[in-house]
Design a protein around this motif. Structure first.
Motif: not given
Length: 107
Positions: A43, A46, A52, A56, A59-60, A62-67
């Motif tokens: 994150a 990013w 990001f 944010d 959000d970065a 959360k995206t790092a975990y999800a992706e």
């Protein structure tokens, strides 16, 4: 939000990423991080490369975990300008690294 990774660890990665011939050491260091630290590191990178905005960061993260489908070390080490992205991310998040850098140089 403040990243949940030691700034000293991020600085360590920045310095290792700059040095030629330390690829195996950098890979092992990142691999040894826990999952939360790895996601926070991604994150930060990013935010540093402008994917990001600093506000944010959640959000970065959360995206790092999800992706997180590839090994984090492989992903980050394949990122052009990793050290610059991490530095820019820390700066954008208004995190002072002066003390961590001094500690790193004093070793």
């Amino acid at each position: 939000m403040t990243p949940e990774i030691s700034i000293k660890k991020v600085v360590h990665i920045i310095f290792q990423a700059r040095e030629r011939g330390r690829t195996a050491e950098l890979h092992a260091f990142i691999d040894a991080l826990n999952e939360d630290e790895k996601a926070n590191l991604v994150a930060i990178a990013w935010v540093g490369r402008g994917a990001f905005e600093p506000e944010d960061f959640d959000d970065a993260l959360k995206t790092a975990y999800a992706e997180a489908t590839a090994p984090t070390a492989d992903y980050l080490m394949g990122m052009p300008h990793l050290s610059e992205n991490l530095e820019s991310g820390l700066e954008a998040l208004e995190i002072d690294v002066t003390e961590a850098e001094e500690d790193f140089y004093d070793r």
